[in-house]
Motif scaffolding. Structure first.
Motif, PDB file in Angstrom:
ATOM      1  N   ASN A 136       0.830  -1.209   0.000  1.00 12.88           N
ATOM      2  CA  ASN A 136       0.000   0.000   0.000  1.00 12.88           C
ATOM      3  C   ASN A 136       0.864   1.258   0.000  1.00 12.88           C
ATOM      4  O   ASN A 136       0.527   2.250  -0.658  1.00 12.88           O
ATOM      5  CB  ASN A 136      -0.921   0.016   1.218  1.00 12.88           C
ATOM      6  N   PHE A 152       2.129   1.793  -3.444  1.00 11.18           N
ATOM      7  CA  PHE A 152       1.039   2.326  -4.279  1.00 11.18           C
ATOM      8  C   PHE A 152       0.914   3.838  -4.073  1.00 11.18           C
ATOM      9  O   PHE A 152       0.738   4.586  -5.041  1.00 11.18           O
ATOM     10  CB  PHE A 152      -0.269   1.615  -3.920  1.00 11.18           C
ATOM     11  N   ASN A 153       1.026   4.296  -2.832  1.00  8.67           N
ATOM     12  CA  ASN A 153       0.962   5.723  -2.536  1.00  8.67           C
ATOM     13  C   ASN A 153       2.134   6.463  -3.193  1.00  8.67           C
ATOM     14  O   ASN A 153       1.951   7.501  -3.829  1.00  8.67           O
ATOM     15  CB  ASN A 153       0.955   5.954  -1.028  1.00  8.67           C
ATOM     16  N   ASP A 165       3.869   5.602  -5.765  1.00  8.07           N
ATOM     17  CA  ASP A 165       3.796   5.525  -7.222  1.00  8.07           C
ATOM     18  C   ASP A 165       2.727   6.460  -7.806  1.00  8.07           C
ATOM     19  O   ASP A 165       2.693   6.656  -9.018  1.00  8.07           O
ATOM     20  CB  ASP A 165       3.509   4.096  -7.678  1.00  8.07           C
ATOM     21  N   SER A 166       1.865   6.991  -6.961  1.00  9.17           N
ATOM     22  CA  SER A 166       0.817   7.886  -7.456  1.00  9.17           C
ATOM     23  C   SER A 166       1.429   9.215  -7.919  1.00  9.17           C
ATOM     24  O   SER A 166       2.587   9.516  -7.631  1.00  9.17           O
ATOM     25  CB  SER A 166      -0.227   8.130  -6.370  1.00  9.17           C
ATOM     26  N   THR A 167       0.637  10.019  -8.624  1.00  6.85           N
ATOM     27  CA  THR A 167       1.150  11.297  -9.130  1.00  6.85           C
ATOM     28  C   THR A 167       1.493  12.260  -8.002  1.00  6.85           C
ATOM     29  O   THR A 167       2.396  13.073  -8.143  1.00  6.85           O
ATOM     30  CB  THR A 167       0.127  11.957 -10.067  1.00  6.85           C
ATOM     31  N   GLN A 168       0.789  12.178  -6.883  1.00  9.51           N
ATOM     32  CA  GLN A 168       1.053  13.053  -5.738  1.00  9.51           C
ATOM     33  C   GLN A 168       1.047  12.211  -4.461  1.00  9.51           C
ATOM     34  O   GLN A 168      -0.019  11.950  -3.907  1.00  9.51           O
ATOM     35  CB  GLN A 168      -0.026  14.142  -5.631  1.00  9.51           C
ATOM     36  N   PRO A 169       2.205  11.718  -3.980  1.00 11.22           N
ATOM     37  CA  PRO A 169       2.217  10.976  -2.713  1.00 11.22           C
ATOM     38  C   PRO A 169       1.602  11.842  -1.607  1.00 11.22           C
ATOM     39  O   PRO A 169       1.860  13.033  -1.525  1.00 11.22           O
ATOM     40  CB  PRO A 169       3.694  10.715  -2.457  1.00 11.22           C
ATOM     41  N   SER A 170       0.772  11.214  -0.782  1.00 12.92           N
ATOM     42  CA  SER A 170      -0.012  11.971   0.193  1.00 12.92           C
ATOM     43  C   SER A 170       0.101  11.412   1.597  1.00 12.92           C
ATOM     44  O   SER A 170       0.393  10.237   1.799  1.00 12.92           O
ATOM     45  CB  SER A 170      -1.488  11.968  -0.208  1.00 12.92           C
ATOM     46  N   PRO A 205      -3.033   4.338   1.947  1.00  8.46           N
ATOM     47  CA  PRO A 205      -4.315   4.678   1.341  1.00  8.46           C
ATOM     48  C   PRO A 205      -5.449   3.745   1.774  1.00  8.46           C
ATOM     49  O   PRO A 205      -6.602   4.166   1.842  1.00  8.46           O
ATOM     50  CB  PRO A 205      -4.063   4.585  -0.160  1.00  8.46           C
ATOM     51  N   SER A 207      -6.423  14.801   2.467  1.00  8.62           N
ATOM     52  CA  SER A 207      -5.038  14.482   2.108  1.00  8.62           C
ATOM     53  C   SER A 207      -4.232  15.765   1.947  1.00  8.62           C
ATOM     54  O   SER A 207      -4.776  16.830   1.662  1.00  8.62           O
ATOM     55  CB  SER A 207      -4.994  13.674   0.809  1.00  8.62           C
TER      56      SER A 207
END
Length: 185
Positions: A74, A77-78, A80-85, A109, A125
């Protein structure tokens, strides 16, 4: 005292919230996180940091980010997202002066979604600071995701074991051979 599973790492952060006036007939203001402070700030909770026309910033308090070794997928995955949150959890509290309390924060997430599904928490977020990104990345490298799930193969059924067998009738009175003849009785 809290018990932590093996391989858990924690880090304290400070949360700055913004209280903004809104033009709405049901509520007069809204809350949202605007800044993450690294470490443990010396300011007391609910210190007013700044104010402007229709908004105020408050230091809401400290939250603890925890990383667990079984959740690294998880976290990846966060990242790898466009905006780590970082997700911040706020909970309505009618007894406090501000009507809301800082409940916690996470980089997972899945955990954020679980808090959002309850309906009791306000989940918002905020962009993850570079220091936290580096910390989470290092944790993922030192605790790689668990091996992928592999479905076990079933053993094939033995058709002979499932076949019908002739029914064997037990003999009556096997212990007494004289009682087996009904015509003698």
């Amino acid at each position: 005292m809290s018990i932590k599973p093996p391989g858990t790492e924690t880090r304290s952060i400070g949360i700055v919230l913004e209280r903004r006036k809104v033009d709405n007939p049901w509520i007069d203001h809204s809350w949202r996180p605007v800044q993450i402070l690294l470490g443990q700030p010396a300011s007391p909770r609910w210190t007013r940091l700044a104010a402007g026309d229709g908004w105020e910033w408050y230091f809401a308090g400290q939250a603890e980010l925890a990383l667990y070794r079984h959740e690294t997928e998880n976290y990846q995955f966060n990242l790898d997202s466009t905006q780590p949150s970082i997700w911040v959890f706020l909970r309505q509290d009618g007894e406090s002066e501000h009507g809301i309390e800082l409940f916690g924060a996470t980089v997972d997430p899945g955990e954020a979604q679980a808090h959002n599904d309850t309906g009791d928490d306000l989940v918002e977020s905020i962009a993850m600071p570079d220091d936290i990104v580096a910390w989470v990345s290092g944790y993922i490298q030192s605790h790689p995701p668990a091996r992928p799930y592999r479905k076990r193969k079933r053993t094939r059924a033995d058709p002979e074991a499932l076949a019908l067998r002739p029914r064997v009738r037990p003999r009556l009175y096997e212990s007494d051979p004289l009682r087996q003849m009904p015509e003698d009785e």
